[in-house]
Scaffold this active site. Sequence first.
Site, short mmCIF file in Angstrom:
data_model
loop_
_atom_site.label_atom_id
_atom_site.label_comp_id
_atom_site.label_asym_id
_atom_site.label_seq_id
_atom_site.Cartn_x
_atom_site.Cartn_y
_atom_site.Cartn_z
N ASN A 114 100.89 59.60 -87.77
CA ASN A 114 101.79 58.47 -87.56
C ASN A 114 102.58 58.74 -86.28
O ASN A 114 103.44 59.62 -86.25
CB ASN A 114 102.72 58.33 -88.77
N PHE A 164 104.10 62.94 -88.87
CA PHE A 164 104.27 62.30 -87.57
C PHE A 164 103.68 63.12 -86.43
O PHE A 164 103.60 64.34 -86.51
CB PHE A 164 105.75 62.03 -87.31
N CYS A 206 109.13 52.86 -86.44
CA CYS A 206 107.73 52.47 -86.33
C CYS A 206 107.53 51.02 -85.91
O CYS A 206 106.49 50.68 -85.34
CB CYS A 206 107.02 52.72 -87.67
N HIS A 264 99.83 49.15 -89.38
CA HIS A 264 100.45 50.43 -89.02
C HIS A 264 100.21 51.43 -90.14
O HIS A 264 100.67 51.22 -91.27
CB HIS A 264 101.96 50.24 -88.80
#
Length: 231
Positions: free
Chosen positions: A179, A57, A7, A146
């Site tokens: 994500n 994700f 990430c 994030h």
Amino acid sequence: MLQLNGCFARSSALRLAKDLAKNNRGARVLVVCVELSIAGFWAPTNHLDTLIIHAMFGDGAGVVIVGADTMHPVEQPMFEMVSASQTIIPGTQHVLGVKMGSYGVGGKVSTELYKLVADNIEPCLSEAFGPLDMGAQWNDLFWAVHPGAHGILDGIDKKLQLEPTKLAASRSVLRNFGNMFSATIIFVLDELRRRMDKEGERAEWGVMLGFGPGFTIETMVLHATGALNKN
């Protein structure tokens, strides 16, 4: 090209792009982050960790142009990268890990992660903003975080006692796209830009936070340029 950085790869890419732009007069560096989580999909069978990974994700791609010595009025940069730092929390290798095998993508995301972020976020921020001697409170900043998971955002909110709107851009991206590894923060910056234009938040200074294997916290101090006020 940077691969398998997780990430926080886009933080590494942005730092590198800034160095290239500052050391090559007139250069403009195109940073492209592409993540295709679906390519590693496999049946979770009896592994609940894998099911969680696939649920969290998503796929995404984002692009940023980085430069120095802005050419006015042709160019109107939105944010200036003032400083960047990276903190690796000792003894946390087991907390976060994603690996590619012949079966696809697997790994583990421990719930310890949420407490780790909450416990270490303030020292990282103090170290980043201390040299600037601003005297600003956390709610005086704009935030590009994030959104690794809801628990991470909730922990930051609670620890720093942020106003509800401060992490709204991150929460919106997580809700709508999931994500997307390195590409996620570019979505957050774009959403933040739209919200600043629409809602009139004019915080001059801000912070970009990234998280990744290690466990690693990336902290970047941002400065909003006058271009946001002109849109």
